[in-house]
Design an enzyme around this catalytic site. Structure first.
Site, PDB file in Angstrom:
ATOM      1  N   GLU A   1       0.860  -1.178   0.000  1.00 60.27           N
ATOM      2  CA  GLU A   1       0.000   0.000   0.000  1.00 60.27           C
ATOM      3  C   GLU A   1       0.894   1.225   0.000  1.00 60.27           C
ATOM      4  O   GLU A   1       1.980   1.209   0.560  1.00 60.27           O
ATOM      5  CB  GLU A   1      -0.900   0.073   1.250  1.00 60.27           C
ATOM      6  CG  GLU A   1      -1.909  -1.037   1.373  1.00 60.27           C
ATOM      7  CD  GLU A   1      -1.331  -2.293   2.006  1.00 60.27           C
ATOM      8  OE1 GLU A   1      -1.834  -3.383   1.678  1.00 60.27           O
ATOM      9  OE2 GLU A   1      -0.362  -2.205   2.796  1.00 60.27           O
TER      10      GLU A   1
ATOM     11  N   TYR B   1       6.963   1.705  -8.383  1.00 63.23           N
ATOM     12  CA  TYR B   1       6.433   0.350  -8.242  1.00 63.23           C
ATOM     13  C   TYR B   1       5.889  -0.163  -9.566  1.00 63.23           C
ATOM     14  O   TYR B   1       6.035  -1.346  -9.895  1.00 63.23           O
ATOM     15  CB  TYR B   1       5.377   0.281  -7.137  1.00 63.23           C
ATOM     16  CG  TYR B   1       5.969   0.438  -5.762  1.00 63.23           C
ATOM     17  CD1 TYR B   1       6.901  -0.465  -5.276  1.00 63.23           C
ATOM     18  CD2 TYR B   1       5.599   1.496  -4.938  1.00 63.23           C
ATOM     19  CE1 TYR B   1       7.461  -0.319  -4.004  1.00 63.23           C
ATOM     20  CE2 TYR B   1       6.143   1.649  -3.669  1.00 63.23           C
ATOM     21  CZ  TYR B   1       7.074   0.739  -3.213  1.00 63.23           C
ATOM     22  OH  TYR B   1       7.617   0.881  -1.965  1.00 63.23           O
TER      23      TYR B   1
END
Length: 174
Positions: free
Chosen positions: A117, A129
């Protein structure tokens, strides 16, 4: 040791209890900034010593700690709990080296997926990411202390139905 593209060499090592204060301060300053400090030294010590969690520290040639990452392993999935790189070392490949080491560990452990998260507004981290093979899955309103939204991301490592090496998993859990 890892060589970064056209840059300095970094070393990765497993975190030890003595790293807890420095890693907690990194979390406070660069991950939890503006949210309150929840990953205090004792909580970081628990991550470091937890059987199903791996915490790895990156060191530069003259800097004791330039980054760290902590990942928890489950039966089929791994969860990136924390990852931080000191500001002066960002965009120099440290995060990529840390995350790739954890991805390789998750693959070796037979994990089907890796989850994380991040703050909804952290577009730089989302791009990082994404470049490392993660995809956003959903937005969680108020995830961070009811004040900030999160984006959950996942990287699929293998088909969850695939057979894994149970001997290796048993050894990992010992």
């Amino acid at each position: 040791m890892a060589h970064m593209d056209d840059g300095p060499e970094i070393q990765l090592r497993l975190a030890v209890r003595a790293d807890a204060v420095a890693l907690a301060e990194m979390s406070r300053d660069w991950i939890e900034s503006g949210l309150g400090w929840t990953y205090r030294p004792e909580r970081i010590r628990r991550l470091i010593t937890h059987r199903e969690t791996v915490t790895v520290v990156a060191s530069g040639s003259h800097d004791a700690r330039i980054g760290f990452a902590s990942m928890q392993f489950g039966d089929e999935r791994a969860h990136l709990v924390l990852m931080a790189v000191t500001p002066t070392w960002r965009r120099r490949g440290v995060g990529r080296v840390l995350l790739q080491w954890l991805i390789d560990s998750a693959l070796a452990a037979g994990m089907a997926s890796l989850h994380l998260e991040l703050r909804d507004g952290n577009t730089e981290a989302m791009a990082f990411y994404g470049a490392m093979g993660f995809s956003p899955t959903l937005r969680v309103d108020g995830y961070y202390q009811g004040r900030e939204h999160a984006v959950r991301m996942v990287r699929v490592l293998r088909d969850p139905q695939a057979v894994v090496n149970d001997d290796w998993l048993s050894a990992l859990r010992r």
